[in-house]
Structure formats: structure tokens, C-alpha cells
Design an enzyme around this catalytic site. Structure first.
Site: not given
Length: 405
Positions: A131, A140, A166, A177, A257, A272, A277, A324
Site C-alpha cells: 500500500d 495503536d 491509506h 492493537l 470501486n 484481484a 487472488v 480497499s
């Protein structure tokens, strides 16, 4: 071939420190007693307190750093002291509550919290987030120290700098966490790896994705999450995806999207759309397909992708929409299962995700349906899921990172 990944930035949500309102009540009568903090102009004047009828038993604590006393007062005493020239401040001792951890709606929706309740946390499973990078300073997130960036320029060469936000958001959905603050991830004990294949503007190339996949193979990743995609196929990118899958890695990616409201087009993007995948569609809290979610025969699973609250850089939090956001829910569920059932091959794990998904409707829109973590962990049956997805040949056995071939 390049693509630009767009996300809809929604309302940022932060923690709330809850403080009850302190009533500025009329205190001219004796009234009931309460706890107060009193600060003097100068040293604490015990004689003044005695003059107002405050006994030693009424004093809970006298501070050293400032001339402040924590004590019990009646409303009449509080009123009198508050107007005395030797008193700087007089405040009611308000209660506070600890900063709380928010559980985003998607986590229980995929049975993440149910799995946590049974002791399943994704411990030890390695998840590569391909990403925009991950902010490894976020309180966190527990991001592993070895990461990778496919970029060499100063602005993008650090995999732990996420100028877009992102990648950090995606990472939080997988494994934020369980630490009594912020949000909770699906597999909060999974190991996060930052693999920066998109720049700070959210753009990248198929060559960069291929490099990120290669790094993941070489560094023993168990799961690759790719919340990204392009509209054109690439034989070489497909080869890298297939190579990772054949090596035992589970690959999960956003379906895209580019859907329409009717859900009747074939718009799943790459990578994808490749057989190796898992293509993930987005649903809302009512299990309705998000109108933007891409559709087509390649859709394999569905997961929450609307108003998903997660981590963003700077110890902050925000809600995003998109496939995403759906993809990391599936990656997190897979991590929960694989930590408990490490003997499964990636193909067997994939089949288990299908077999235990909740059927939501047409396979072109939802694939096999909504992923379910605890059902998959406890599954003892046999057979396939509810329709959709691709057929695969078996390859390897066990997680690639657990020492099995």
C-alpha cells in the site's frame, strides 16, 4: 501502467474524554456536601479553612507542587470560600472516564470479536500490507521493523512514512492493537509489515506491485493484502501473483470501486481478478452491496467496506469507504484462522473461507458471501461454499512462514 487509488475521506473520529458537567449551582444555603479542589493565592491557609468550619477529617489531600487542597465542603462553605480574596480557584472535583477503545462495526460483523472471546487473535501470522506505507509511530499499531519501499526518491523511500494515510488505515483494520485505546483490528496480534508500493499520492505501477510481492515471498509472509488495483491486465504481474500463491501465500485484494448501482457489470480490477487472488467486494452494515463495489465472476468474498473506522497517521482515526477497506477484513479473518490452524495450506484456508461465508445473494455481487471468522475456525464439515469465485489446484501445505514446505 499506472493507476491512481482514490479513497473517500469521511468524518474523523477521535477518542472522547468524558467529563460530567460541573453545575454552577446556587450555593447560598448549607446544602449537600461534595468534593472540591481549592487553590490558594499563596500558601495553604489552614486557619481560613477552620474559620469556614472545615475540619481535618474533611481534608483528603494537600498537594506539594501547588497550594491546592482536595477536601469536602458543603455548598455554603464552597460559596463562602469561592468569594474569599485568598482563594484563587475553587472547583468541584469532576469525574473522568478512561479513554476507551472503539470496536468498528466491521470487526464483530465478520465474527472478529467472537473469535477474540475464544482466545483467537492471529498471533504470529505475517501480513504484508502492499500500500502507501504504514505509520509505524502510531500508538495503536505494532508494525514490524523490517519493511520495504519500491521507491528511491526521498519523499517515498521510507515504508514507514504514509503521506496518504491509506495504508495505515488498511493496517489498522487488519491488526489495530487491543490496548484500551483507539480501535480494534480483526487479528490484533498479527504481525504487520509495511510494503510501500504506492506513493504518498496513492499512485503506483504494476512493476512496483510485482516487486512488493517478490519481497513478500523472500521474507516469508503468510498473507498479502493489496487494497489497490488497475483496469488492465499484466501477464508479468499475474506470474508474480501465481508465484506467491504457489509458494503458499494467501493473496487478498480489493475488487475495485467501479461498480454500478445495478451491480450488473464486470468491473473487477487487477490483481484481484487473477485466479490466484481473492477478490473482495464491499458491503454495508445491512449486508447490502456498496453501490461502488465492483462486480463480476471474479468476486469471491464480501466484507465491510462502508464507513470503516480505522487508524490514520499522527495517532488519529478516520472512516473511509471502499473495497480497499473490505479487503483487510478478509486478510484479518484469514490471519485469525491460520494462527489456530497452521497446518492448512493457503488453498485449504481459501476453501474454508468460502465454505463458511454467509450467502448474501448473487455471486457476481457477493461471491461466496460475508466472511465469518469463528465459524471458519470451528468448522468441521466438508464441501464448498455458496457460489462464486474460481476453482484452484492445490499447492503446498501449511503457512509459508511456519517452516512447512
Amino acid at each position: 501502467m499506472k493507476k491512481t487509488l482514490s479513497v473517500l475521506f469521511m468524518l474523523s473520529l477521535c477518542f472522547v474524554l468524558i467529563v460530567p458537567s460541573i453545575g454552577a449551582q446556587g450555593v447560598s444555603s448549607e446544602g449537600k456536601s461534595g468534593e472540591y479542589l481549592v487553590q490558594f493565592n499563596g500558601p495553604v491557609n489552614h486557619g481560613l479553612l477552620t474559620a469556614f468550619g472545615v475540619s481535618e477529617e474533611d481534608v483528603f489531600h494537600e498537594f506539594n507542587a501547588l497550594p491546592v487542597v482536595h477536601l469536602q465542603l458543603t455548598e455554603k462553605q464552597a460559596f463562602g470560600l469561592s468569594n474569599h480574596p485568598k482563594i484563587k480557584y475553587l472547583e468541584e472535583n469532576a469525574e473522568v472516564q478512561a479513554l476507551g477503545q472503539t470496536v468498528p462495526w466491521g470487526i464483530p460483523h465478520v465474527q472478529g470479536t467472537d473469535a477474540h472471546g475464544e482466545g483467537y487473535t492471529g498471533n504470529g501470522v505475517k501480513v504484508a500490507i502492499l500500500d502507501t506505507g504504514i505509520d509505524n509511530t502510531h500508538e495503536d499499531l505494532n508494525v514490524q521493523p523490517n519493511g520495504h519501499s519500491v521507491f528511491s526518491d526521498a519523499d517515498n523511500s521510507d515504508p514507514f512514512y504514509d503521506g496518504s494515510g491509506h495504508g495505515t488505515h488498511v493496517a489498522g483494520t487488519v491488526a489495530a492493537l487491543n490496548n484500551n485505546l483507539g480501535v480494534l483490528g480483526v487479528a490484533y496480534d498479527a504481525e504487520l509489515y509495511a510494503v510501500k508500493v504506492l506513493n504518498n499520492s496513492g499512485s503506483g505501477s504494476y512493476a512496483g506491485i510485482a516487486e512488493g510481492i517478490e519481497w513478500s515471498i523472500e521474507n516469508g509472509m503468510d498473507i498479502i493484502n493489496m487494497s489497490l488495483g488497475g483496469s488492465h491486465s499484466s501477464s508479468i504481474l499475474k506470474e508474480f501473483c501465481d508465484l506467491a500463491y504457489d509458494s503458499g501465500i494467501l493473496l487478498v485484494a480489493a475488487a475495485g470501486n467501479s461498480g454500478n448501482r445495478g451491480g450488473n457489470n464486470d468491473s473487477v480490477g487487477y490483481p484481484a481478478k487473477y485466479d490466484s487472488v481473492i477478490a473482495v467486494a464491499a458491503v454495508d452494515e445491512n449486508n447490502n452491496r456498496a453501490s461502488f463495489s465492483s462486480t463480476g465472476p471474479a468476486v469471491e468474498l464480501s466484507a465491510p467496506g462502508v464507513r470503516v473506522l480505522s487508524t490514520v497517521p499522527g495517532n488519529d482515526y478516520a472512516s473511509y469507504n471502499g473495497t480497499s477497506m473490505a479487503s483487510p477484513h478478509v486478510a484479518g479473518v484469514a490471519a485469525l484462522i491460520w494462527a489456530e490452524k497452521p497446518e492448512l495450506s493457503n488453498v485449504e484456508l481459501r476453501e474454508l473461507l468460502r465454505a463458511t461465508a454467509i450467502n448474501l445473494g448473487g455471486s457476481n455481487q457477493y461471491g461466496y458471501g460475508l466472511v465469518q471468522a469463528l465459524d471458519a475456525i470451528e468448522y468441521t464439515g466438508s464441501g464448498g461454499g455458496n457460489g462464486g469465485g474460481q476453482d484452484d489446484d492445490d499447492s503446498g501445505s501449511g503457512r509459508p512462514g511456519n517452516g512447512r514446505p
